[in-house]
Design a protein around this motif. Structure first.
Motif, short mmCIF file in Angstrom:
data_model
loop_
_atom_site.label_atom_id
_atom_site.label_comp_id
_atom_site.label_asym_id
_atom_site.label_seq_id
_atom_site.Cartn_x
_atom_site.Cartn_y
_atom_site.Cartn_z
N MET A 158 20.14 -4.55 -18.83
CA MET A 158 19.72 -5.67 -19.68
C MET A 158 19.54 -5.22 -21.12
N LYS A 159 19.05 -4.01 -21.31
CA LYS A 159 18.89 -3.47 -22.66
C LYS A 159 20.25 -3.34 -23.34
N MET A 160 21.25 -2.97 -22.54
CA MET A 160 22.59 -2.77 -23.07
C MET A 160 23.26 -4.09 -23.45
N GLY A 179 18.10 -0.35 2.28
CA GLY A 179 19.55 -0.48 2.13
C GLY A 179 19.91 -1.50 1.07
N LEU A 180 19.10 -2.58 0.97
CA LEU A 180 19.33 -3.60 -0.05
C LEU A 180 19.02 -3.05 -1.44
N SER A 181 17.91 -2.30 -1.58
CA SER A 181 17.55 -1.69 -2.86
C SER A 181 18.58 -0.64 -3.27
N LEU A 182 19.08 0.11 -2.28
CA LEU A 182 20.13 1.09 -2.56
C LEU A 182 21.37 0.40 -3.12
N TYR A 183 21.73 -0.73 -2.53
CA TYR A 183 22.89 -1.49 -3.02
C TYR A 183 22.70 -1.91 -4.48
N TYR A 184 21.53 -2.48 -4.80
CA TYR A 184 21.29 -2.97 -6.17
C TYR A 184 21.25 -1.82 -7.18
N PHE A 185 20.69 -0.69 -6.76
CA PHE A 185 20.66 0.48 -7.66
C PHE A 185 22.08 0.95 -7.96
N VAL A 186 22.89 1.13 -6.93
CA VAL A 186 24.27 1.59 -7.13
C VAL A 186 25.08 0.54 -7.88
N ASP A 198 0.82 -1.21 0.00
CA ASP A 198 0.00 0.00 0.00
C ASP A 198 0.85 1.26 0.00
N HIS A 199 2.08 1.14 -0.48
CA HIS A 199 2.97 2.30 -0.53
C HIS A 199 3.90 2.17 -1.74
N VAL A 200 4.55 3.26 -2.07
CA VAL A 200 5.52 3.28 -3.17
C VAL A 200 6.89 3.58 -2.59
N SER A 201 7.86 2.68 -2.87
CA SER A 201 9.24 2.87 -2.44
C SER A 201 10.07 3.32 -3.64
N LEU A 202 10.92 4.30 -3.44
CA LEU A 202 11.66 4.88 -4.56
C LEU A 202 12.92 4.10 -4.92
N PHE A 203 13.66 3.61 -3.94
CA PHE A 203 14.89 2.90 -4.25
C PHE A 203 14.64 1.66 -5.13
N PRO A 204 13.58 0.86 -4.88
CA PRO A 204 13.30 -0.26 -5.80
C PRO A 204 13.00 0.20 -7.22
N ILE A 205 12.35 1.36 -7.36
CA ILE A 205 12.07 1.90 -8.71
C ILE A 205 13.38 2.24 -9.42
N LEU A 206 14.29 2.90 -8.71
CA LEU A 206 15.59 3.25 -9.29
C LEU A 206 16.38 1.99 -9.64
N ALA A 207 16.34 1.00 -8.74
CA ALA A 207 17.05 -0.26 -9.00
C ALA A 207 16.47 -0.97 -10.22
N SER A 208 15.15 -0.93 -10.38
CA SER A 208 14.49 -1.56 -11.53
C SER A 208 14.87 -0.87 -12.83
N ILE A 209 14.94 0.46 -12.81
CA ILE A 209 15.35 1.21 -14.00
C ILE A 209 16.79 0.85 -14.37
N TYR A 237 11.81 -6.93 -19.70
CA TYR A 237 10.71 -6.24 -19.03
C TYR A 237 10.27 -6.96 -17.75
N ILE A 238 10.37 -8.29 -17.75
CA ILE A 238 9.91 -9.06 -16.58
C ILE A 238 10.85 -8.87 -15.40
N SER A 239 12.16 -8.93 -15.63
CA SER A 239 13.12 -8.84 -14.53
C SER A 239 13.00 -7.53 -13.73
N PRO A 240 12.98 -6.36 -14.38
CA PRO A 240 12.80 -5.12 -13.60
C PRO A 240 11.46 -5.08 -12.86
N LEU A 241 10.41 -5.64 -13.50
CA LEU A 241 9.10 -5.65 -12.86
C LEU A 241 9.11 -6.52 -11.60
N MET A 242 9.78 -7.67 -11.70
CA MET A 242 9.91 -8.54 -10.53
C MET A 242 10.68 -7.84 -9.42
#
Length: 635
Positions: free
Chosen positions: A518-520, A563-570, A501-512, A547-552
């Protein structure tokens, strides 16, 4: 027009579906009956406890009111423990012990802890103004079952202990005695030390050998209904479970996912009721011969079940020595912090889930020490970024080798396609020629997989490390107010299944970042992968996975530690940069082709993998030849 008739396959299909539906209905009915039966059993047990306690309480109250030492009801209710009801402590009361780290309250009734506060640690958020309380409002039951000579069972939870608070140096010592006479008693002894989450605790008797029935095993029951202390009760519940260690030094645990779980264990050294970031532990210097351990999940719906996470129960068998009890124990109430628990040198650090085998080793001997050094002089968010940079630099040679292998495979792809077309009717010959090309060009088709496989232990270790790092609890970074929990930037008025019921930003950045990476690389992977007859079209699969992997990632990590999402984004951002440099400035296509052409002119020895593959293909070809000859003979 004639209507369609049901064929045999359709009928069978309908029968199977109907059977499954009936099975599911019966299974649900059985589960409901089992649940109702368990609830009735629990209610019956609680009712028995209540009746017994009321009888004893009524007898004690009656005695205090009449001040009669010959009260028959008192003797009938308490037997040899009637003397304890004649003392002032039978009127009730409690004793408080307090240090910098803990606040403890011990009740006269039962002689056990009724309140345990972990000082300087807030519930949910750092500014909630609520301290973490592991025990409060009757969520815990600590009871010793004793049998007397006349075969009556007494529960210490219903009896009154006499308190005596003293000091030994800086230590606060509380003696709680359940007396049979002035000099005969059962004693619980608590010792609270300054700046220590560990209490000394002992159970001993004096002069009770003539009162208790030593043939009946005394049982120590410890129940705890764990309060939720973190932002996400579902995420917290994943890490809430019972741990125990047996005499062989191996730690074990009950399931943290099933609704109910139990275990029978022998020679148990300690029992830990572990929550996500806090734990309650009972340790015995003399192992418990047997222990019956139970765990029940209390969270069925996060929107409703928001107070408690699990119900824990431990029933441990004690043993008399010469008709007396004498157990030296310890109690721990505090953070489930790996470094803190390890400092006691009792194997308690094993309750922190750092992963098994190589994953746990990497965490214990690499990531925890390195992160400890970084966080000693850097803010925790910056320390995570610094750790990520070090990890990516550490595995950058693997990234380079993986890309180099893909580039080589991509360069010889036209020749592989020619071989596939030329020998499309002879799979065995096609394989032989392909392997010969790999050998001649100096290309190992497995070289791109091995570096990726070597990165898996690091990936999984850090996946275990961040959710277990107590140091990250309620530490803020940028918009995240707690690196050990999700970083909410938007509260939704509704709940999305599997998302929240909320939106987290770090997972969005990590997904992007994952999508860009993957596109590269997906195009190169598709070109590198040789076409295999009869196998799925990997190019189509890879296009979908982009498309599936970032969505997952987006759905899976929305409720996980920021902290885990921050790690994956960086980490993925750094990988994108490394891949860009390698692709555009280090590994150029014309240079790769020149290396391959040069390799073709050399007499290169075959590697072990290539020799093995060639031997297998030759054996298969010989087998195929013999089968064809046998067919001709049979004709």
């Amino acid at each position: 027009m004639e209507g369609k008739k049901l064929d045999r396959n359709s009928i069978v299909g309908f029968v199977i579906i109907a059977g499954l539906l009936i099975w599911m209905m019966l299974n649900n009915i059985n589960k409901e009956k089992e649940s109702i039966s368990k609830d009735k059993e629990v209610a019956k047990t609680e009712e028995v406890k209540k009746v017994e306690a009321e009888k004893i309480e009524q007898a004690i109250t009656s005695h205090v009111a009449t001040d009669s030492t010959q009260n028959v009801a008192l003797q009938a209710a308490l037997g040899p423990f009637a003397y304890s009801a004649t003392l002032p402590s039978a009127k009730g009361g409690q004793t408080e012990l307090k240090s910098e780290l803990l606040t403890l309250v011990v009740e006269n009734k039962g002689g056990s802890l009724s309140n345990v506060i972990v000082n300087n640690n807030a519930r949910f958020t750092k500014d909630s103004k609520q301290l973490v309380e592991l025990i409060k409002d009757n969520n815990s039951d600590f009871n010793l079952e004793l049998y007397t000579k006349d075969n009556k069972k007494f529960n210490t939870r219903d009896l009154y202990f006499e308190p005596e608070l003293t000091k030994e140096g800086e230590n606060q010592v509380l003696s709680m005695r359940l007396k049979v006479s002035a000099n005969e008693f059962l004693e619980y002894r608590y010792v609270l030390k300054p700046n220590d989450y560990m209490l000394d605790f002992s159970i001993r008797t004096q002069g009770l050998s003539k009162v208790v029935n030593a043939a009946e095993t005394p049982a120590l029951n410890w129940d705890l209904k764990t309060y939720s202390n973190e932002k996400s009760i579902t995420y917290e519940n994943q890490y809430t479970r019972v741990y125990y260690e047996q005499e062989d030094g191996k730690d074990k645990s009950l399931s943290n996912t099933s609704k109910d779980d139990n275990a029978e264990a022998k020679d148990v050294n300690y029992v830990a009721f572990k929550q996500h970031f806090f734990t309650s532990i009972l340790i015995s210097d003399k192992e418990f011969k047997t222990a019956n351990l139970k765990s029940a999940n209390l969270v069925q719906n996060e929107a409703v079940d928001t107070v408690f996470t699990k119900q824990f129960n431990a029933k441990m068998a004690l043993a008399y020595t010469g008709g007396e009890l004498n157990y030296d124990m310890k109690m721990f109430f505090g953070p489930a912090d790996y470094k803190l628990l390890k400092s006691y040198d009792k194997g308690l650090d094993k309750i922190v889930p750092l992963g098994w085998g190589i994953f746990g080793w990497l965490n214990r001997f690499l990531f925890i020490p390195v992160f400890g050094v970084l966080s000693s002089f850097l803010p925790y968010g910056i320390a995570i970024i610094a750790l990520t940079v070090l990890v990516r630099l550490l595995i950058s040679p693997l990234t380079y080798k993986s890309y180099l292998s893909q580039a080589k495979m991509k360069a010889i792809r036209p020749e592989v396609n020619e071989i596939n077309e030329k020998y499309k009717n002879d799979p065995m010959k096609k394989q032989q020629e392909t392997m010969a090309l790999y050998s001649k060009a100096g290309v190992n088709p497995m070289a791109g997989c091995i570096p990726a496989l070597l990165q898996i232990p690091i990936f999984y270790s850090l996946f275990q490390f961040f959710p277990s790092a107590f140091d990250l609890r309620q530490k803020s970074f940028l918009w995240a107010d707690d690196l050990s929990s999700y970083d909410q930037v938007l509260k939704l008025p509704f709940k999305i299944p599997f998302y929240g019921d909320h939106v987290s930003l770090f997972p969005i950045l990590a997904s992007i970042a994952i999508f860009v990476y993957m596109k590269m690389t997906t195009g190169d992977q598709q070109m590198a992968a040789p076409a295999q007859e009869g196998m799925p079209d990997m190019s189509k699969i890879m296009k979908v996975m982009i498309y599936i992997s970032p969505l997952m990632m987006l759905f899976f990590f929305n409720n996980y530690a920021s902290g885990l999402s921050l790690y994956y984004f960086v980490s993925n951002s750094i990988t994108i940069g490394i891949m860009y440099v390698i692709k555009n400035h280090i590994v150029k296509e014309d240079k790769i082709k020149a290396i391959i052409e040069d390799n073709k002119t050399k007499d290169r020895p075959k590697g072990r993998f290539q020799r093995k593959m060639q031997e297998m293909m030759q054996q298969a070809q010989e087998q195929q030849r013999l089968q064809e000859e046998n067919k001709k003979k049979n004709k």
